[in-house]
Scaffold this active site. Structure first.
Site, short mmCIF file in Angstrom:
data_model
loop_
_atom_site.label_atom_id
_atom_site.label_comp_id
_atom_site.label_asym_id
_atom_site.label_seq_id
_atom_site.Cartn_x
_atom_site.Cartn_y
_atom_site.Cartn_z
N ASP A 1 88.16 85.06 68.24
CA ASP A 1 86.98 85.62 67.59
C ASP A 1 86.33 86.64 68.51
OD1 ASP A 1 84.45 85.70 65.93
OD2 ASP A 1 85.44 84.02 64.96
N HIS B 1 79.28 86.07 66.01
CA HIS B 1 80.27 85.49 65.10
C HIS B 1 81.12 84.43 65.80
CE1 HIS B 1 83.76 85.39 62.35
NE2 HIS B 1 82.96 85.90 61.43
N SER C 1 84.67 83.11 56.95
CA SER C 1 84.65 82.93 58.40
C SER C 1 83.95 81.64 58.79
CB SER C 1 83.94 84.10 59.08
OG SER C 1 84.76 85.22 59.21
#
Length: 769
Positions: free
Chosen positions: A142, A215, A545
């Site tokens: 990520d 994220h 996600s």
């Protein structure tokens, strides 16, 4: 530009479908060279070379003395990544031992309530001892990690498993001491990114494992974060936050940067994760569908799977369009998104007294409790027809001291509020159109603002257009629990059918992915906008996600409980125990339509982790089974070698069929009638074969089938399977017979095996083309 899933739900779909150039692509086009991944045929390395690295280097130098090698790969591929001109790439492809030269591909990045919602509760009474879970290491590919986050507290964890070979790499704002017994490893891979963009601007992002985006920290803490009491976002969703597998270890692999996630970096990250010894690999990354032998995620996932590593990926955020999913390889667990039973209500009260419900995470100073003038952006724009509240598009004279209705799309949702603020407006109503329907995603707006579904948006606009002096009041309702129905399939969640392999149903299942609270970076605010100076420990965002790491963490629990299970067995247990209906018997809904969803939307259903621990039977698969699957797709030996790194030739004496690949679900494409309007045609009959493995107690299982279509005949043989010992295997066939239907018709059925205590369920999806 920050890589936040909130920004990409609309933008990424446009990029993929319409091929618009990104900043990275535009910059690359101005250079004569770009990155390629070169796959080599290990079996024909000349004897004159002492090792593969020398061979790779010699092959590269044969076309260019100045070509730069970015990576060499050990596990994902036999080969390397290098920067070449198009002419050099063509020359290299003709050299002996070169299987393929593939251009770099840019991929995109596609909780306090979820443990309770998933039935995990506040205790682990249903689950194995935590020391077994702590043997499991979840690798997260990520945007990196914020190591100081409370969710990486290692209190109570024992020594790191002796099998772990990973490291904590130092870099900008990141020292080797940042890892501990929870965050056991952190690495970064930027060569491919820098080849496209040039050197990383370390004033805006750290050349290290540090997460400047948010994220990566969000996905890592969702999968395996330690419990943190008193978590919330500005008081919203307050409670104890914990990952799905709070005793598991986490390793972060930073492969995504401000300009995206490049395939050479992804390959290097997977390669190192395999070498380090991860047990679960979580990738909330994806692009468009492409053949497996050209898809680095599929290729890397195959290498991981063959070493016993379960790979969980996001299905994508291009829904609700059919056939919009990515990451469709059958050795990957593909996860779609559903909602929780939690909401963050906000309300619009118009001057005529009508009130409409929306959502918001606004936590600042409220508006006066008196009506405020209301204006539609399309009537207040300095640019004709501009109704999306793009920055600088609003007329101050028409917006000042008013609440503005902004249509969704065209720019980040929270940024629209700033456009209103800079033009003198005091609030915003974010209006959905037909593209977004009734989907409501909550945002931590910087001005008083909320989102409305399409029907409410249309009603509010109608009021504005018909009233010479429209007014409105906006109010906020905090956190609401017990929302029904839940879950529903998120509108953005990418859907089947699987266009790459229509006889394999994807996505596999859904998990919570809407308005998910999890850990956040300290580098940016909750909106990810440069203008957002707020800093938070936890953030609420949405996307597949977010659903992917839920499954990654749950897979870690199963791996701890059943370390001998293969990735296919773990995926099967999650799928065959998933539920597809509410407690009242009604099918899970699709928020995009307000109607019943289908297996093309939710796969096998919504995950049920407690049931998955004891599935009774599983549909297992080995590397040989996947090789047979590739043979059934008529892959050549070279193409199979690209995917698997194996010397393998399909046995021409065997009749390989995708219908016989041992998957836990059934996708049955059928032919339509010939002729205009679909004339008559003899019934079509197809047979699928499956094998079940007993992972529970001995017992007798009986089959039952339910179908939507009376014209579809489904015959299972045998109808009873008797298992006398652990890991015993029993096979069965299913024959589907149906008259032809018009092209585009779909129908669904469900097959279950039960011994009275276990239910082993499989969705069946029919499509006529």
């Amino acid at each position: 530009m920050k890589i936040l899933i909130l920004k990409f739900l609309h933008v990424v779909l446009l990029l993929i479908l319409h091929g618009q150039s990104t900043a990275a692509e535009k910059k690359t086009q101005h250079h004569s060279k770009k990155t390629y991944i070169i796959h080599m045929d290990k079996s024909i390395m000349p004897a004159s070379f002492s090792n593969h690295l020398h061979w790779y280097d010699s092959s590269l130098k044969s076309v260019s003395d100045s070509a730069e090698m970015l990576y060499t790969y050990q596990h994902v591929a036999h080969g390397f990544a290098a920067i070449l001109t198009a002419q050099e790439a063509d020359l290299l492809a003709k050299q002996p031992g070169i299987l393929s030269v593939i251009p770099e591909i840019r991929y995109e990045l596609h909780t306090t309530r979820t443990p309770q919602f998933l039935g995990l509760g506040t205790t682990n009474a249903h689950f194995p001892a935590s020391d077994k879970q702590s043997d499991v290491i979840i690798g997260i590919l990520d945007t990196g990690v914020w190591p100081e986050h409370k969710s990486f507290d290692d209190t109570g964890l024992g020594p790191v498993p002796a099998s772990w070979k990973g490291q904590c790499e130092a870099g900008k704002n990141f020292t080797a001491s940042k890892c501990n017994r929870k965050l056991v490893g952190a690495r970064f891979f930027s060569n491919g990114y820098e080849a496209a963009f040039g050197p990383i601007d370390e004033a805006s992002e750290s050349k290290s494992p540090r997460d400047d985006d948010g994220h990566g920290t969000h996905t890592a803490t969702t999968a395996g974060g330690s419990a943190v009491a008193g978590a919330s976002l500005f008081g919203f969703a307050s409670g104890t936050a914990r990952g799905m597998a709070p005793q598991a270890r986490v390793a972060a692999y930073k492969v995504c940067w401000q300009g995206g996630c490049f395939s050479s970096d992804i390959a290097a990250g997977i390669d190192k994760a395999i070498e380090d010894g991860v047990n679960i690999l979580s990738m909330s990354i994806g692009g468009g569908l492409t053949n497996y032998y050209r898809d680095i995620i599929a290729i890397g996932a195959f290498s991981a799977m063959s070493r016993g590593i379960l790979v969980s990926t996001s299905a994508g955020n291009a829904g609700p369009a059919p056939g919009s999913l990515s990451n469709a390889a059958p050795w990957i667990t593909t996860v779609g998104a559903g909602t929780l039973d939690r909401n963050f209500p906000a309300y619009v009260t118009l001057g005529d007294g009508y009130r409409y419900n929306g959502v918001s995470l606004y936590s600042g100073k409220p508006l006066p409790d008196s009506p405020v003038p209301l204006v539609y952006a399309g009537n207040a724009s300095s640019e004709s027809g501009e109704n999306h509240c793009q920055m600088g598009s609003l007329s101050r004279s028409k917006v000042a001291r008013k609440i503005v209705i902004c249509d969704r799309g065209g720019s980040p949702r929270a940024e629209k509020g700033l456009a209103v603020k800079y033009a003198g407006g005091i609030g915003m109503i974010l209006a959905n159109n037909a593209e977004f329907g009734e989907e409501l995603l909550a945002d931590s707006h910087l001005i008083p603002a909320l989102s409305l579904g399409q029907k409410s948006s249309d009603a509010v606009k109608k009021y504005v257009f018909s009233n010479p002096t429209p007014t409105v009041k906006i109010s906020f309702g905090g956190t609401q629990l017990g929302v029904e129905p839940s879950p529903v399939v998120a509108a953005f969640s990418s859907r089947g059918p699987n266009l790459l392999a229509p006889k394999i149903l994807k996505p596999d299942l859904i998990a919570p992915g809407v308005n998910i609270l999890a850990g956040w970076t300290g580098a940016v605010g909750p909106t990810g906008l440069d203008m957002d100076a707020r800093r938070v420990d936890f953030n609420i965002i949405s996307g597949t996600s977010m659903s992917c790491p839920h499954i990654s963490g749950l897979a870690a629990i199963l791996k701890g409980a059943h370390p001998e299970w293969s990735p296919a067995a773990i995926r099967s247990s999650l799928m065959t125990t998933a539920y597809r209906a509410y407690k009242n018997g009604q099918t899970i809904q699709d928020v995009a339509t307000g109607q019943a969803a289908s297996p093309f939307d939710y796969g096998a259903g919504h995950v049920d982790p407690v049931a998955a621990l004891n599935p009774g039977l599983v549909y297992d698969a080995t590397v040989d089974d996947y090789l047979g699957f590739l043979c059934a797709l008529n892959y050549s030996s070279t193409q199979i070698k690209l995917v698997t790194r194996r010397e393998f030739t399909c046995d021409s004496s065997k009749h390989h069929r995708v219908e016989d690949f041992n998957y836990p679900s059934f996708a049955v494409p059928l032919e339509t009638a010939s002729g205009i309007g679909g004339g008559s045609k003899a019934p079509t009959s197809v047979q699928y074969k499956r094998t079940l493995t007993n992972v529970g107690t001995p017992g007798t299982y009986k089959v039952s089938v339910s179908s939507q279509s009376l014209s579809m005949k489904i015959v299972v043989e045998p109808q009873t399977l008797n298992f006398e010992r652990l890991y015993e295997k029993q096979s069965f066939t299913v024959t589907f017979t149906s008259a032809s239907m018009p092209s585009g018709t779909t129908s669904f059925a469900h097959l279950e095996w039960s011994d009275g205590s276990h239910i082993v369920g499989s969705p069946i999806a029919f499509s006529w083309t």
